[in-house]
Design an enzyme around this catalytic site. Structure first.
Site, mmCIF file in Angstrom:
data_model
loop_
_atom_site.group_PDB
_atom_site.id
_atom_site.type_symbol
_atom_site.label_atom_id
_atom_site.label_comp_id
_atom_site.label_asym_id
_atom_site.label_seq_id
_atom_site.Cartn_x
_atom_site.Cartn_y
_atom_site.Cartn_z
ATOM 1 N N GLU A 201 0.832 -1.210 0.000
ATOM 2 C CA GLU A 201 0.000 0.000 0.000
ATOM 3 C C GLU A 201 0.864 1.256 0.000
ATOM 4 O OE1 GLU A 201 -3.031 -0.266 -0.620
ATOM 5 O OE2 GLU A 201 -3.363 -2.385 -0.178
ATOM 6 N N ASP A 211 -1.560 -1.737 -9.113
ATOM 7 C CA ASP A 211 -1.559 -3.187 -8.937
ATOM 8 C C ASP A 211 -1.153 -3.903 -10.215
ATOM 9 O OD1 ASP A 211 -2.356 -3.217 -6.246
ATOM 10 O OD2 ASP A 211 -4.460 -2.966 -6.807
#
Length: 936
Positions: A201, A211
Site C-alpha cells: 500500500e 496493482d
C-alpha cells in the site's frame, strides 16, 4: 491524482540571525496580550535568555507537513485513528509492529536504500491512552498522504486499500486499514503478513504505482497460451476452480472468450524461483521486491501497465515518483537500519484563535462582510466544547476575547457581539500574529484563522517564519487582490488552508471560506455540511431549491444576506409549510436574515423565494448536520492537483463525493474557478474514467482546467442529484490473497435521494511566464480497447478534446504492431491504419472504429494497437495506452492453449495407475509367499 507538496523546516544556522532581526523589529517595546489572555512584554534591547532560547527552538523545530525523506529514512509518517474507533490500546502496538516489520521489507525491496525512520500515531480525543503527547499540526485529514485507521465501509469491507486517483507516479490521498484487519490475525492467511501489505500500500501512496494483478481480467492470451495476469511472468502456479464445498477441480474454458471461466483462479506455488513482485503477490513468502524492467510483464492487462505506459514498477519508483532524485543518489545502507521511532499524539478539544484585520482598508463593506462570515462560523461551524479567542490588529493589536469554551448558544452569541464593527489605522499583521501566541511563543496544538485584506504596512514575510515554526495550524484568508505571498506559505507549511475572497458580495467567498474551516476527526456526524451557497443581483425575485436528503437534517439553517434593503423572504418545506419573516430572526446591522429549522429538517426539496423592489445583491447559505448519530452524511471534498502552477503542467480539478468512504456516482458536479481579477470559468466534472479522470465510477469527479490566468484563484464545487440518477457505487474487491476466498461484501447498489452540496477548495496560485495560457494538446487516451472478430479489428476509446479533455480534436492516428515495445517506444514506426473516415466527436464521447487487416490473421496471433490525436494547432497527444487483442478459435479446447487445470486430471489418473500397480505388486507378493509356505 492531485499534485501534493511537502516542505523541509529551516535547519541552517545561517537563517537564524535574519529571523531574530525580524523578531526585534516586531517586538520592540511592545506590550500585548495573547489569545489566551496572558500578558507578555518583549523588548529588543532587553530580551532575556529564556525568550532567546524559545526563538531558537522555534526556528529549529520541524512543523512541515507531509512525508519526506531524511537521509535514507522516511519521517513525518502520520497514522491517524478515526474518532469512531473504540479505544483498544492493542491497536497502537500492532500499528508499531506493522510499520516496524514493513521497514524491514521496504529496506530489502529497494536495494537497502530506504526504511521507515519516524512515525506519529494520532489517537482520538476520547481515548485515555498513556504516554500520549499533545498533537501539533497532525490532524485526521489535513495531512498530505496519510494512513487512516478507521471502521470498515460496505465497499471494501476489511480489505486494506489506497485511495489514488492521479497520474502514474503521483502520491495518493490515503491508505485505509480497519481495526478488524489489524486486530484479527486470521486475516494474515487471507492478505499476507501485515508488514508486506503495508509496503504494498505504501508503494501506491508514496510512489503512485498500481496493482499488477487484475481481478476483472485474471487471464489473457499470449502467443497462443493462457497466462495469469501477474508480474513477474516467472511466478508459477496452477489454475483451479473452487467448488461450493471448497474442493478444487479443473478449470473450464469459456467458449466466447477462449479463456477460463469466472470461477477459475490462479493458485501460485509457495516455492518460487523469483522474488517479485510486491505489487502482484505480496503474500508469497518468496516475494520481496518490485518488478524491474528486465522481468516486467508488460503484456499483462493490469492497472500498472494501463496507467503507467507499460512501465515496470521499479522504473516508475526510480524515474517518475516524488522520490526519484533521492533514490537515484542515495547509497545503500551498510548495515540494517534501526527500528522506527514512534510518537503517540492526541488532539484535545479544538482551540481556535480568530485574528481579524480592523485596519483602515477594511472599513465599509469589508468589515461588514468579515462580521457576517465570522458570525456564521461562530454560530454554525465551530463545534461544541471547542475554545475560541478573538484578536484584532491594525496600528496596534488587542484581545477582544481570551479563549472561551463554546458550551451554549449564549456563549456563541456573546462572541458574535464582540466581533469588530469599525476599522481604522495601519495594517500591522505581525502584531496580530504574535498576539495569538502564548507567553513562550508556542501555540502547541492550536489553530489560527488569520483574515486580512493583505495590504500590509509591516513586513509579514519577516514574521511568517516564526509563525510557521510555532506549532500552530494556520489557515489564512486574503480579502483582496494584494494579499501577501506569506499568507499562502503559512497555510501550506502548517497544514492549514489558504483562501482568497473577493469584495464582490455575490460570490459569497468569505462565507464559504469560514464554512470550510473545520478540523475533521473522522466523525462526520458531528460536522457541519454546506448544502447551498449561491448569490445573485436582482430587482425582482431570487428563487432556488435546496434538497435535504435523509443523511442530513439536524441543525439546519438558512442564512440570507442582503445588500441594502430588507427583502420579503419565503421558504417552503417539502410538505408545503411556508416560513416567512415572522419565523425568522433579522439583524438589521448585520443585514442578515436567519431561519433555524427546529428538530430535524424534513427530507425533500426546500424552495426559497426572495423578493425585492430595489436592485441589490443577495446570498443564501444553507448548512445542516447528520440526521442520525450512526449515519454519516454525504460529503464533498474538492481540490486542485497543484496549489502552485507555472502553466507547464495541466491543472486538474478533483471533487470526491462519498458517504462513509462509499463512492457516490452519477451525480451532477460543476466547478467554478474564479481569478482574483474577476474572470470566471465553470466546467462540469466527470467520473467517466477518461481524460483527467482516472477511474470510472469511483466517486471522484475530475476535469482539466485549461483557462488558467495569472494570480490567485478560488475553487468552488456544486453537487446535486435532483433527477434520481445518483447511486452508491458498487466496487468489487480486488484483494491480494494467497489461497482462501475473500469474505463476501454486499454488491447491491443503494438509491440516493435528491441532495445538494457545495464545497470550497483551497485557493491556488498561477504564475505564467507569458500573458496567455499555454496551448495544451488533446489529452492522452487511457481506455483504448481492442477485439478481433474473424479478420476484423474492433477498437473503442473515449474521445479526447481539442485542449486536453475539452472541445473536439481534429484527427486521429491509429497504428498497430506485432511488437508491444516497438509501438510504445516508436509509435511512428507502427503499421498505420486508414482513419480518413474517422471524424472525432466531442470530448467524452465514445469512439468506435473497425477495420480489416490486409492479411489473414492466424490463430493464436496477438496484435497491439495505439492511438494519437491531434488538435487544430497540430499539437499531438501522448500515445494512448497499448491495447492488445488475440485471435483464438472458439471451442472447448483451443489449439495451442494450455489449461493448467488439466494437470489435476493427469495427476489423478497417474495416481490411480500407481495405486493399481502397487496393489498388483502386493497381491503377487502375497501369492508368492503363500505358495512358498505351502511347499515348506
Amino acid at each position: 491524482m492531485n499534485q501534493l507538496y511537502w516542505y523541509h523546516s529551516v535547519h541552517s544556522s545561517k537563517d537564524i540571525p535574519s529571523v531574530i532581526r525580524h523578531f526585534k523589529l516586531i517586538f520592540d517595546l511592545t506590550l500585548f496580550k495573547t489569545c489566551s489572555g496572558v500578558a507578555v512584554h518583549l523588548n529588543s534591547a532587553a530580551m532575556d535568555s529564556r525568550t532567546k532560547f524559545v526563538l531558537l527552538w522555534m526556528l529549529l523545530s520541524s512543523t512541515s507537513t507531509g512525508i519526506k525523506l531524511d537521509g535514507n529514512g522516511y519521517v513525518d509518517v502520520i497514522i491517524a485513528i478515526g474518532a469512531k474507533v473504540p479505544q483498544d490500546d492493542r491497536l497502537i502496538d500492532i500499528i508499531k509492529d506493522m510499520v516496524t516489520e514493513g521497514s524491514v521489507y521496504l529496506y530489502e525491496a529497494l536495494d537497502k536504500k530506504v526504511y521507515f525512520k519516524e512515525a506519529t500515531i494520532l489517537v482520538p480525543s476520547h481515548w485515555k491512552s498513556k504516554n500520549v503527547t499533545k498533537a501539533r499540526t497532525e490532524s485526521f485529514e489535513k495531512v498530505l498522504s496519510i494512513i487512516l485507521i478507521d471502521n470498515a465501509n460496505s465497499t471494501y469491507g476489511d480489505q486494506p486499500y489506497t485511495k489514488q486517483y492521479g497520474e502514474c507516479g503521483t502520491m495518493a490521498e490515503y491508505i485505509h486499514f480497519t481495526p478488524e484487519y489489524l486486530l484479527n490475525d486470521a486475516v494474515i492467511q487471507l492478505y499476507g503478513l501485515r508488514g508486506r501489505v503495508f509496503v504494498h500500500e505504501w508503494a501506491h501512496l508514496r510512489w503512485g504505482v498500481y496493482d499488477e494483478y487484475n481481478k476483472e481480467k485474471p487471464f489473457y492470451h499470449s502467443n497462443g497460451r493462457i497466462e495469469a495476469t501477474r508480474c513477474s511472468k516467472n511466478i508459477e502456479g496452477q489454475f483451479y476452480e473452487v467448488t461450493a464445498g471448497g474442493s478444487l477441480q479443473p478449470c473450464h474454458i469459456d467458449p466466447q472468450t477462449s479463456l477460463p471461466t469466472d470461477k477459475c483462479k490462479f493458485f501460485p506455488d509457495r516455492n518460487q524461483n523469483t522474488n517479485s513482485s510486491l505489487m502482484s503477490l505480496p503474500s508469497l513468502d518468496s516475494v520481496s521486491t518490485f518488478c524491474r524492467k528486465n522481468e516486467h510483464n508488460n503484456k499483462a492487462p493490469n492497472l500498472q501497465n494501463e496507467k503507467c505506459d507499460n512501465k515496470a514498477t521499479w522504473t516508475v519508483i526510480f524515474e517518475d515518483s516524488v522520490d526519484k532524485d533521492a533514490l537515484q543518489t542515495l547509497k545503500p545502507l551498510e548495515s540494517p537500519p534501526p527500528p522506527p521511532s514512534f510518537k503517540v499524539v492526541q488532539r484535545a478539544q479544538r482551540v481556535v484563535c480568530l485574528i481579524l484585520d480592523v485596519s483602515g482598508s477594511m472599513e465599509g463593506a469589508r468589515i461588514l462582510q468579515q462580521r457576517q462570515a465570522a458570525t456564521h462560523f461562530l454560530r454554525y461551524i465551530i463545534e461544541d466544547q471547542a475554545s475560541v479567542g478573538i484578536v484584532t490588529f491594525s496600528t496596534s493589536a488587542s484581545t477582544l476575547r481570551s479563549l472561551t469554551i463554546i458550551d451554549s448558544d449564549i456563549t456563541r452569541e456573546t462572541l458574535v457581539q464582540l466581533l469588530p464593527k469599525r476599522a481604522s489605522g495601519s495594517t500591522n499583521m505581525c502584531l496580530g500574529l504574535m498576539y495569538s501566541m502564548s507567553d513562550n511563543g508556542d501555540v502547541l496544538g492550536d489553530e489560527i484563522i488569520f483574515l486580512t485584506d493583505g495590504q500590509a504596512t509591516d513586513n509579514i514575510a519577516g514574521c511568517a517564519p516564526s509563525a510557521i515554526q510555532s506549532g500552530a495550524i494556520i489557515s489564512t484568508i486574503a480579502f483582496s487582490n494584494s494579499a501577501a505571498q506569506a499568507l499562502t506559505e503559512m497555510a501550506d507549511k502548517t497544514g492549514g488552508i489558504f483562501f482568497i475572497a473577493k469584495d464582490d458580495m455575490i460570490s459569497n467567498q468569505l462565507m464559504d471560506a469560514f464554512a470550510s474551516l473545520t478540523l475533521s476527526t473522522g466523525d462526520y456526524t458531528n460536522e457541519p455540511v454546506q448544502l447551498e451557497s449561491v448569490g445573485a443581483r436582482t430587482s425582482d425575485w431570487f428563487n432556488g431549491t435546496v434538497s435535504v436528503d435523509q443523511t442530513v437534517g439536524n441543525k439546519t439553517s438558512f442564512v440570507i444576506i442582503y445588500e441594502t434593503r430588507f427583502p420579503s423572504i419565503y421558504i417552503q418545506s417539502p410538505s408545503g409549510s411556508i416560513y416567512t419573516q415572522t419565523n425568522m430572526s433579522h439583524d438589521g446591522l448585520l443585514k442578515t436574515v436567519t431561519l433555524n429549522i427546529p428538530g430535524t429538517a424534513e427530507p425533500g426539496d426546500w424552495k426559497y423565494s426572495i423578493q425585492t423592489t430595489s436592485n441589490q445583491a443577495f446570498t443564501i447559505t444553507v448548512t445542516s448536520q447528520a440526521a442520525h448519530d450512526d449515519v454519516p452524511p454525504i460529503i464533498v471534498k474538492t481540490h486542485m492537483n497543484q496549489q502552485f502552477s507555472d502553466g507547464t503542467k495541466p491543472m486538474t480539478v478533483f471533487a470526491e463525493v462519498s458517504q462513509n468512504y462509499r463512492p457516490v456516482i452519477n451525480a451532477e458536479v460543476w466547478a467554478t474557478l474564479e481569478s482574483e481579477t474577476g474572470s470566471e470559468h465553470t466546467l462540469q466534472l466527470l467520473d467517466n474514467g477518461a481524460g483527467a479522470d482516472a477511474f470510472q465510477g469511483d466517486g471522484i469527479y475530475s476535469r482539466y482546467f485549461t483557462k488558467i490566468v495569472n494570480g490567485r484563484n478560488s475553487l468552488k464545487v456544486r453537487v446535486k442529484n435532483q433527477g434520481g440518477q445518483t447511486r452508491f457505487a458498487v466496487q468489487k474487491n480486488s484483494v491480494v490473497q494467497l489461497n482462501p476466498p475473500k469474505p463476501p461484501v454486499s454488491e447491491e447498489p443503494l438509491e440516493v435521494g435528491n441532495f445538494t452540496r457545495t464545497a470550497t477548495g483551497e485557493s491556488f496560485v498561477v504564475k505564467l511566464s507569458g500573458t496567455t495560457p499555454p496551448n495544451f494538446p488533446p489529452n492522452r487516451i487511457t481506455d483504448l480497447s481492442a477485439e478481433i472478430q474473424e479478420d476484423t479489428v474492433l477498437l473503442s476509446w473515449t474521445a479526447p478534446g481539442e485542449d486536453l479533455d475539452q472541445g473536439t480534436a481534429k484527427s486521429y492516428e491509429i497504428r498497430w504492431s506485432f511488437d508491444l515495445d516497438m509501438l510504445r517506444n516508436s509509435f511512428s514506426n507502427g503499421h498505420v491504419v486508414n482513419t480518413a473516415a474517422v471524424s472525432p466527436h466531442e470530448a467524452g464521447s465514445v469512439e468506435q472504429h473497425s477495420f480489416n487487416l490486409s492479411f489473414p490473421i492466424q490463430n493464436g496471433t496477438t496484435l497491439f494497437f495505439a492511438v494519437q490525436s491531434e488538435d487544430e494547432q497540430n499539437a499531438k497527444s501522448e500515445t494512448s495506452n497499448i491495447a492488445q487483442a488475440s485471435k483464438i478459435l472458439h471451442g472447448p479446447k483451443p489449439p495451442g492453449v494450455s489449461n493448467p487445470g488439466m494437470n489435476l486430471t493427469v495427476l489423478v489418473i497417474s495416481l490411480c495407475v500407481v495405486i493399481m500397480v502397487i496393489c498388483f505388486i502386493v497381491a503377487v507378493t502375497a501369492w508368492a509367499v503363500r505358495r512358498r509356505n505351502r511347499f515348506v
